[in-house]
Design an enzyme around this catalytic site. Structure first.
Site, PDB file in Angstrom:
ATOM      1  N   TRP A 169       0.328 -10.791  -5.592  1.00 28.87           N
ATOM      2  CA  TRP A 169      -0.930 -10.917  -4.855  1.00 28.87           C
ATOM      3  C   TRP A 169      -1.740  -9.618  -4.846  1.00 28.87           C
ATOM      4  CZ3 TRP A 169      -0.934  -7.193  -1.237  1.00 28.87           C
ATOM      5  CH2 TRP A 169       0.296  -6.768  -0.726  1.00 28.87           C
ATOM      6  N   CYS A 170      -1.146  -8.540  -5.303  1.00 31.57           N
ATOM      7  CA  CYS A 170      -1.770  -7.213  -5.212  1.00 31.57           C
ATOM      8  C   CYS A 170      -2.786  -7.009  -6.335  1.00 31.57           C
ATOM      9  CB  CYS A 170      -0.683  -6.139  -5.260  1.00 31.57           C
ATOM     10  SG  CYS A 170      -1.303  -4.462  -5.450  1.00 31.57           S
ATOM     11  N   TYR A 171      -4.004  -6.612  -5.963  1.00 25.67           N
ATOM     12  CA  TYR A 171      -5.059  -6.361  -6.956  1.00 25.67           C
ATOM     13  C   TYR A 171      -4.664  -5.236  -7.895  1.00 25.67           C
ATOM     14  CZ  TYR A 171      -9.408  -4.448  -8.824  1.00 25.67           C
ATOM     15  OH  TYR A 171     -10.378  -3.947  -9.660  1.00 25.67           O
TER      16      TYR A 171
END
Length: 483
Positions: A169-171
């Protein structure tokens, strides 16, 4: 010339020959009582003269330290890594200072608040990181997916294991992924894991392996760690620390970093060459804290307006899982204004017992995020501050003895949709308490002393005369009856 005879005529204290005086037991007893009473009153008057007499007033703040105020603090966070701990200051005038490092020091600690290493310097970790050009092109997986079991086996097998701890989920993890996979393929071609066996690049998905990430104190994503010979711990002057990579995240930089790690290692024996030295290719490797806690200490200067001192996890190239952030902390010291030496404060408390009772209200208090509060918990402290100044007028001049800021503290916990923080909201009073020390004059002390001694002597003489005359009168009456 004035004769001695005329001079003697003004004598107030004419002497009576001792042969013409008569001593009595009653007079002796009264003299002893009078002398003791004189000594008691003398002691009381001396104590009153030496006692500090003060007056208290509330006036508009006329501080000599200008428009800025110093805040000193020493706060321990058992679950906040020094890698990302940031001290920020803001106020109602629009001032925003992020990640203050010049006057702030950070030391890694364990869950029991014990120091586990030297001071952590975060300069390298905070520079602008280059991720290369964004691309939608998909590269074949070059990095090996790691689990808890395979991680242990591979870290003991390869002299160098470079691991990317990430979250889907981390950009920033997604920005790193193309460069990381491309670099992993290049390294695999140059240093075949089976033929060469010196280095391997791996991936750990922290959403699937939370225990592995927690064991390695991963708090920000992505985190690139270097594991040497089965452990990420290296001995350095008695402190155990791991290595983290904080350099650019484009393919070329990652490949250059890995080649710098492999270069000193002999391809056949897998031992580090005796002349192996660090070079510019690994300049962005930094020993990070081995534990997940941090003690933040130092000071900041703020404007004398309502504002906030915020300590939180911050990074321009990492993401944080707010549900896993724990901002529990223990306040060892928190005060406003210039530091007061313990000796001066002790002397002032001896003279003014009510001074210095509220200048360190938070000291020694723990604020722990209990499980019943849930996740995403921010801990806030509301501090109302007022200045107290003590001045003296001894020697005919007025000068300041001590200036201190006392405050009240109200703390609370609140759930938030944003990243949890530890917030200290301070509000300074526009008024100050002025305590003036008013010394008593020596002439007043001497006057009272003379009045005490003379008064007791005179009253004792009157009582002795009354008693003596009464006894004589009684004797005369008894003598007349007998006749």
């Amino acid at each position: 010339m004035v004769s001695s005879t005329k001079l003697k005529s003004v004598d107030f204290y004419r002497k009576i020959p001792r042969d013409l005086t008569e001593a009595s037991l009653s007079g002796a007893g009264l003299s002893i009582v009078a002398a003791l009473f004189m000594m008691f009153l003398f002691g009381m008057e001396l104590s009153s003269y030496l006692e500090v007499n003060t007056t208290t007033a509330v006036i508009v703040d006329k501080s000599s330290d200008g428009d800025f105020l110093r805040i000193d603090f020493n706060i321990s966070f058992p679950a906040l890594s020094c890698e990302f701990a940031s001290v920020d200051v803001s106020d109602v005038l629009g001032t925003n200072r992020l990640n203050i490092t010049k006057t702030v020091r950070k030391f890694p600690i364990d869950p029991h608040l014990r120091s586990t290493g030297a001071e952590f310097h975060s300069g390298l970790a905070l520079h602008n990181i280059n991720h290369g050009e964004e691309t939608k092109e998909e590269f074949p997986d070059g990095a090996i997916p790691l689990t808890s079991a395979s991680f242990e086996a591979l870290s003991h097998h390869f002299p160098i294991l470079v691991v990317n701890f990430n979250a889907p989920w981390c950009y920033w993890s997604n920005r790193l992924k193309p460069s990381w996979e491309k670099a992993a393929n290049i390294i695999k071609q140059r240093y075949d894991p089976e033929a060469d066996g010196r280095v391997l690049l791996g991936n750990v998905d922290c959403t699937e392996e939370p225990a592995l990430c927690k064991r390695n104190h991963i708090q920000g994503y992505p985190s690139i760690r270097i594991f040497r010979k089965g452990s990420d711990l290296r001995e350095d002057h008695g402190h155990h620390e791991h290595e983290s990579y904080y350099g650019d995240r484009d393919t070329d930089s990652i490949v250059k970093m890995v080649e710098g790690l492999v270069a000193p290692i002999h391809p056949e024996t897998h031992k580090v060459a005796l002349d192996g030295k660090s070079n510019d290719t690994v300049k962005h490797l930094k020993k990070g804290p081995v534990t997940g806690g941090c003690r933040v200490e130092g000071y900041v200067r703020v404007k004398k307006v309502p504002g906030n001192l915020v300590i939180s996890a911050h990074s321009g190239a990492h993401s944080f899982d707010s549900s896993q952030m724990n901002m529990s902390h223990v306040v060892s010291h928190f005060s406003f204004g210039r530091m007061i030496s313990p000796r001066l404060l002790t002397d002032m408390k001896r003279l003014l017992p009510y001074l210095g009772l509220s200048h360190d209200r938070l000291d020694g208090k723990a604020f722990i995020n209990q499980h019943e509060f849930g996740a995403n918990v921010t801990i806030e402290h509301y501090l109302q501050t007022v200045k107290t100044e003590v001045i003296t007028r001894r020697s005919g001049q007025e000068h300041s003895l001590i200036e201190e800021y006392e405050y009240t503290a109200h703390s609370s916990v609140a759930q938030t949709y944003y990243l949890p923080v530890a917030k200290f909201h301070f509000e300074l009073s526009p008024m100050q308490i002025l305590i003036t020390e008013n010394p008593k004059s020596f002439s007043h002390f001497i006057t009272n002393l003379c009045a005490i001694i003379g008064g007791v002597f005179t009253v004792a003489g009157i009582l002795d005369s009354i008693f003596h005359n009464t006894v004589r009168l009684v004797k005369k009456v008894e003598l007349g009856k007998n006749i």
